[in-house]
Design an enzyme around this catalytic site. Structure first.
Site, PDB file in Angstrom:
ATOM      1  N   LYS A 113     -85.975  44.866 -72.004  1.00 37.46           N
ATOM      2  CA  LYS A 113     -87.104  45.374 -71.354  1.00 37.46           C
ATOM      3  C   LYS A 113     -87.963  46.096 -72.064  1.00 37.46           C
ATOM      4  CE  LYS A 113     -88.557  45.427 -66.799  1.00 37.46           C
ATOM      5  NZ  LYS A 113     -88.127  44.640 -65.902  1.00 37.46           N
TER       6      LYS A 113
HETATM    7  N1  GLU Z   1     -90.381  41.881 -64.865  1.00 38.28           N
HETATM    8  C1  GLU Z   1     -89.712  40.788 -64.193  1.00 38.28           C
HETATM    9  C2  GLU Z   1     -88.324  41.205 -63.650  1.00 38.28           C
HETATM   10  O1  GLU Z   1     -88.253  42.349 -63.737  1.00 38.28           O
HETATM   11  C3  GLU Z   1     -90.129  39.237 -64.877  1.00 38.28           C
HETATM   12  C4  GLU Z   1     -89.194  39.234 -66.287  1.00 38.28           C
HETATM   13  C5  GLU Z   1     -89.493  37.822 -66.879  1.00 38.28           C
HETATM   14  O2  GLU Z   1     -90.213  37.240 -66.270  1.00 38.28           O
HETATM   15  O3  GLU Z   1     -89.307  37.963 -67.972  1.00 38.28           O
HETATM   16  O4  GLU Z   1     -87.766  40.205 -63.565  1.00 38.28           O
END
Ligand code: GLU
Length: 423
Positions: A113
């Site tokens: 993240k």
């Molecule tokens: N931000 C989204 C999540 O929390 C998508 C993450 C992604 O597609 O890599 O799952």
């Protein structure tokens, strides 16, 4: 747009929740402390300062992070968040949840993240472009289509992904679409990605309703958050026959007896930037929404909104976590005691990263699938993941969150066991 966001306060530390959930899974699986320590700790963390030239010429210094929690099953994967509440501990928690989410939905990724502590609504598009490009450039050494692949999250969108892809590509001298997912379709994005998280939430909601012997046409729902996840979830719930009576955004909440006119509400939001002031509904408080007498509650905004303080007042039969980490650990226990079925975030909102994976596969192959193909693959995999978690939970007499976390942790541990500890 109205001022004074009401949903700003973070009431619980997401890292505490993530650590608590992992500890419970480790206990259940009987893993030794050394393994627990490895799974609890990020593999790699990068904190960068991001100088931004404002439109008025002044320089503002911001802070950003990219955390790769685990890469045992494949490249690190996870969104980038622009939000004032971003800090290293929050990013660590969100990265850990991505590891479990990717393992649970069985895509060959680890978890990551990133985020910048900024309120993007106070910046021009040019400023956000400069910020995105500089942040990308600072974390570039650890990014790559086989290393770490960002995607949108709160406060970022497909335009942000296009800037990341461009910055990375220009610096490498050729176009590398698979370095990010959630891109615009015309530069390598996937059909169905923008709606994927919301569709996945609704597949889970309908499975959960069926488990409770509820038919969609007889169900009512409340959706907290009317952004990338909540607006779609409300719409797809309504398409399935559910009466969506409550919605909210960070500025306010609404109620309409018999269900909201979501198409009209979407037009109102497009014109004004908020759900507030919509004619076809009555204003209510955020608490009214969370405590509404509905069948299905979808928290699809931020972390830590269902807490010890309000969990006992939640009357929904089913909670489907569109957001990451909306329920604290004490709240989870209260909901379990009162018989509320909670579909946990790492299952409920996994449709986003699942279609991110489809986008990455398509980008790597330079071969594009139709919207129908993407949506059918999403439907099949979400429903089978739901049933897998539900069967595991019944087999061991544990809740859906405990089952989902244990299944995911087991898969990550298995990958590590097979690869072995180096040296
Ligand atoms: N931000 C989204 C999540 O929390 C998508 C993450 C992604 O597609 O890599 O799952």
């Amino acid at each position: 747009m109205p001022a004074a966001p009401a949903l700003e306060a973070k009431t619980a530390l997401p890292l505490q929740s993530a650590h608590g959930q992992l500890a419970e899974a480790i206990d259940f699986l009987g893993y030794p402390e050394g393994q627990h320590a490895m799974l609890r700790t990020s593999r790699r963390e990068m904190t960068v300062s991001v100088p931004l030239r404002r439109d008025n010429g002044e320089i503002e210094l911001l802070t950003g992070h990219r955390v790769q929690h685990n890469i045992s099953r494949g490249p690190a994967k996870g969104g980038i968040r622009f939000h004032p509440g971003v800090d290293l501990d929050e990013v660590r928690a969100l990265a850990m949840w991505m590891t479990w989410k990717c393992a649970l939905i069985d895509v060959p990724y680890g978890g990551a993240k990133g985020g910048v502590a900024i309120d993007p609504t106070g910046y021009s598009k040019d400023e956000l472009e400069r910020l995105t490009r500089r942040f990308t450039s600072e974390i570039m050494p650890i990014l790559g289509p086989e290393k770490d692949i960002p995607a949108p999250d709160i406060g970022t969108d497909e335009q942000t992904m296009a800037w990341i892809m461009d910055t990375f590509s220009v610096n490498h001298g050729h176009t590398i679409p698979a370095v990010v997912t959630g891109k615009p379709i015309s530069i390598g994005g996937s059909h169905g990605r923008a709606s994927a998280t919301s569709r996945g939430v609704v597949h889970c909601a309908l499975e959960a309703a069926a488990e409770r012997s509820l038919r969609p046409e007889t169900c009512t729902a409340a959706v907290q958050g009317f952004g990338k996840v909540g607006a779609g979830a409300a719409t797809f719930l309504a398409e399935a026959g559910v009466s969506v009576e409550y919605v909210s955004d960070q500025y306010g909440a609404l109620y309409a007896d018999g269900g909201l006119d979501l198409a009209a509400l979407s037009r109102h939001v497009a014109a004004t930037g908020s759900v507030v002031g919509f004619d076809g509904a009555d204003p209510v408080s955020q608490a009214d929404l969370l405590e509404a007498d509905v069948d299905i509650l979808v928290p699809a905004a931020v972390e830590g909104v269902i807490t010890e303080a309000n969990a006992a007042a939640v009357r929904a039969k089913i909670v489907v976590e569109g957001a990451n980490g909306p329920t604290t650990i004490p709240a989870d226990r209260i909901l379990a005691d009162q018989g509320t079925l909670v579909v946990p975030d790492i299952l409920a909102n996994a449709g986003g990263v699942l279609v991110s994976y489809f986008e990455w596969v398509q980008g790597n192959q330079a071969y594009w699938w139709t919207k129908e193909e993407v949506e059918e693959k999403l439907r099949v995999r979400m429903i089978s993941a739901y049933r897998e978690v539900s069967d595991f939970s019944r087999k061991y007499g544990i809740g859906l969150r405990s089952a989902a976390t244990a299944l995911a942790v087991q898969r990550v541990a298995e990958a590590h066991r097979l690869r072995g500890l180096y040296p």
